[in-house]
Motif scaffolding. Structure first.
Motif, PDB file in Angstrom:
ATOM      1  N   GLY A  43       0.785  -1.228   0.000  1.00 51.78           N
ATOM      2  CA  GLY A  43       0.000   0.000   0.000  1.00 51.78           C
ATOM      3  C   GLY A  43       0.817   1.279   0.000  1.00 51.78           C
ATOM      4  N   TYR A  44       2.068   1.195   0.354  1.00 53.22           N
ATOM      5  CA  TYR A  44       2.924   2.387   0.386  1.00 53.22           C
ATOM      6  C   TYR A  44       3.494   2.684  -0.996  1.00 53.22           C
ATOM      7  N   TRP A  45       3.831   3.951  -1.200  1.00 54.71           N
ATOM      8  CA  TRP A  45       4.592   4.361  -2.375  1.00 54.71           C
ATOM      9  C   TRP A  45       6.050   4.065  -2.086  1.00 54.71           C
ATOM     10  N   PHE A  46       6.721   3.432  -3.046  1.00 56.37           N
ATOM     11  CA  PHE A  46       8.070   2.923  -2.836  1.00 56.37           C
ATOM     12  C   PHE A  46       8.835   3.023  -4.146  1.00 56.37           C
ATOM     13  N   VAL A  47      10.145   3.155  -4.069  1.00 51.01           N
ATOM     14  CA  VAL A  47      10.945   3.111  -5.298  1.00 51.01           C
ATOM     15  C   VAL A  47      10.865   1.708  -5.894  1.00 51.01           C
ATOM     16  N   PRO A  48      10.970   1.587  -7.208  1.00 51.25           N
ATOM     17  CA  PRO A  48      10.997   0.263  -7.826  1.00 51.25           C
ATOM     18  C   PRO A  48      12.256  -0.499  -7.412  1.00 51.25           C
ATOM     19  N   GLY A  49      12.217  -1.795  -7.580  1.00 47.28           N
ATOM     20  CA  GLY A  49      13.383  -2.611  -7.275  1.00 47.28           C
ATOM     21  C   GLY A  49      12.995  -4.057  -7.091  1.00 47.28           C
ATOM     22  N   GLY A  50      13.947  -4.866  -6.666  1.00 49.54           N
ATOM     23  CA  GLY A  50      13.661  -6.271  -6.447  1.00 49.54           C
ATOM     24  C   GLY A  50      14.887  -7.040  -6.011  1.00 49.54           C
ATOM     25  N   ARG A  51      14.659  -8.315  -5.715  1.00 51.77           N
ATOM     26  CA  ARG A  51      15.714  -9.185  -5.212  1.00 51.77           C
ATOM     27  C   ARG A  51      16.720  -9.562  -6.295  1.00 51.77           C
ATOM     28  N   ILE A  52      17.946  -9.753  -5.826  1.00 48.82           N
ATOM     29  CA  ILE A  52      18.991 -10.337  -6.646  1.00 48.82           C
ATOM     30  C   ILE A  52      18.868 -11.846  -6.485  1.00 48.82           C
ATOM     31  N   HIS A  87      16.791  -2.621   5.519  1.00 48.57           N
ATOM     32  CA  HIS A  87      15.339  -2.437   5.597  1.00 48.57           C
ATOM     33  C   HIS A  87      14.785  -3.560   6.467  1.00 48.57           C
ATOM     34  N   PHE A  88      14.153  -3.188   7.576  1.00 49.52           N
ATOM     35  CA  PHE A  88      13.551  -4.162   8.482  1.00 49.52           C
ATOM     36  C   PHE A  88      12.036  -3.998   8.458  1.00 49.52           C
ATOM     37  N   TYR A  89      11.325  -5.103   8.342  1.00 52.65           N
ATOM     38  CA  TYR A  89       9.866  -5.119   8.297  1.00 52.65           C
ATOM     39  C   TYR A  89       9.344  -6.111   9.335  1.00 52.65           C
ATOM     40  N   GLN A  90       8.192  -5.824   9.900  1.00 57.73           N
ATOM     41  CA  GLN A  90       7.586  -6.704  10.898  1.00 57.73           C
ATOM     42  C   GLN A  90       6.809  -7.855  10.263  1.00 57.73           C
ATOM     43  N   ASP A  91       6.627  -7.806   8.941  1.00 55.12           N
ATOM     44  CA  ASP A  91       5.905  -8.877   8.241  1.00 55.12           C
ATOM     45  C   ASP A  91       6.755  -9.401   7.094  1.00 55.12           C
ATOM     46  N   ASN A  92       6.158 -10.249   6.276  1.00 58.60           N
ATOM     47  CA  ASN A  92       6.849 -10.805   5.122  1.00 58.60           C
ATOM     48  C   ASN A  92       5.841 -10.991   3.999  1.00 58.60           C
ATOM     49  N   VAL A  93       6.288 -11.382   2.855  1.00 59.37           N
ATOM     50  CA  VAL A  93       5.431 -11.508   1.676  1.00 59.37           C
ATOM     51  C   VAL A  93       4.255 -12.457   1.906  1.00 59.37           C
ATOM     52  N   ALA A 104      19.289  -3.619   0.951  1.00 63.85           N
ATOM     53  CA  ALA A 104      18.957  -3.007  -0.334  1.00 63.85           C
ATOM     54  C   ALA A 104      20.148  -2.188  -0.822  1.00 63.85           C
ATOM     55  N   ILE A 105      20.607  -2.506  -2.018  1.00 71.82           N
ATOM     56  CA  ILE A 105      21.683  -1.748  -2.642  1.00 71.82           C
ATOM     57  C   ILE A 105      21.017  -0.722  -3.554  1.00 71.82           C
ATOM     58  N   ALA A 106      21.131   0.541  -3.185  1.00 74.13           N
ATOM     59  CA  ALA A 106      20.423   1.599  -3.901  1.00 74.13           C
ATOM     60  C   ALA A 106      21.296   2.203  -4.996  1.00 74.13           C
ATOM     61  N   HIS A 142       6.807   5.242   1.969  1.00 72.62           N
ATOM     62  CA  HIS A 142       7.455   4.443   3.010  1.00 72.62           C
ATOM     63  C   HIS A 142       8.761   5.096   3.466  1.00 72.62           C
ATOM     64  N   LYS A 143       9.062   4.972   4.762  1.00 69.47           N
ATOM     65  CA  LYS A 143      10.273   5.589   5.318  1.00 69.47           C
ATOM     66  C   LYS A 143      11.536   5.108   4.622  1.00 69.47           C
ATOM     67  N   HIS A 144      11.571   3.851   4.184  1.00 68.17           N
ATOM     68  CA  HIS A 144      12.769   3.355   3.516  1.00 68.17           C
ATOM     69  C   HIS A 144      13.008   4.052   2.183  1.00 68.17           C
ATOM     70  N   THR A 145      11.955   4.486   1.521  1.00 72.84           N
ATOM     71  CA  THR A 145      12.109   5.273   0.304  1.00 72.84           C
ATOM     72  C   THR A 145      12.593   6.683   0.642  1.00 72.84           C
ATOM     73  N   LYS A 146      12.042   7.258   1.699  1.00 71.29           N
ATOM     74  CA  LYS A 146      12.450   8.620   2.092  1.00 71.29           C
ATOM     75  C   LYS A 146      13.934   8.707   2.396  1.00 71.29           C
ATOM     76  N   TRP A 147      14.496   7.636   2.963  1.00 70.18           N
ATOM     77  CA  TRP A 147      15.927   7.646   3.315  1.00 70.18           C
ATOM     78  C   TRP A 147      16.797   7.984   2.123  1.00 70.18           C
ATOM     79  N   TYR A 148      16.410   7.559   0.922  1.00 77.37           N
ATOM     80  CA  TYR A 148      17.241   7.799  -0.246  1.00 77.37           C
ATOM     81  C   TYR A 148      17.329   9.278  -0.638  1.00 77.37           C
TER      82      TYR A 148
END
Length: 150
Positions: A43-52, A87-93, A104-106, A142-148
């Motif tokens: 539900g949050y706005w986030f930069v695009p990306g994904g797993r290696i 990036h730490f989250y209290q849940d998972n996929v 996350a390597i930005a 999301h706060k993790h996006t703001k950090w960038y």
């Protein structure tokens, strides 16, 4: 290599995931954000990306992720490294039975032409270009996006 749910659950519960986050900006001082459809950060706005993926070189992962997330392939040499972020989250996929930890390597990529084929699929329900000053103030980013951008 993609893993089945049981194996991937064990991985998420046991170790950090390594990903690339794509910090995409334009000449109007805006950033490209996608609204996440999945946990974590659903539900949050986030930069695009994904797993290696395992056995995937970083440069190949960058090309694959830009194609999948932006609809256009870019090379890692076109971007500048911002660095690694925890990036730490209290849940998972799959739910909230255990936490998720991403390293996350930005990478920042400044575009001079518009993206024509942004994919609306399993990761993002919509995209928007948001002024950086606005995203820093928004509770929907999301706060993790703001950090960038801090």
């Amino acid at each position: 290599m993609f893993l089945d749910k049981e194996t991937f659950s064990t991985v998420i519960a046991s170790t950090p995931l390594v990903s690339i986050d794509l910090v995409i900006t334009n000449d109007k001082d805006e950033a490209l954000l996608g609204q996440r459809l999945n946990r974590p950060a659903k539900g949050y706005w986030f930069v695009p990306g994904g797993r290696i993926l395992k056995d995937e070189p970083l440069a190949n992962a960058f090309k694959r992720l830009t194609q999948e997330e932006l609809g256009e392939e870019f090379k890692i040499e076109q971007a500048s490294l911002l660095g690694p972020y925890d990036h730490f989250y209290q849940d998972n996929v799959f739910g909230d039975e255990f936490t998720t930890h991403y390293v996350a390597i930005a990478y920042k990529l400044k575009l001079t032409s518009p993206l024509e084929n942004l994919p609306l699929d399993k990761q993002h329900g919509s995209y928007q270009w948001m002024p950086i000053s606005e995203l820093l103030e928004s509770n929907q980013v999301h706060k993790h996006t703001k950090w960038y951008f801090m």
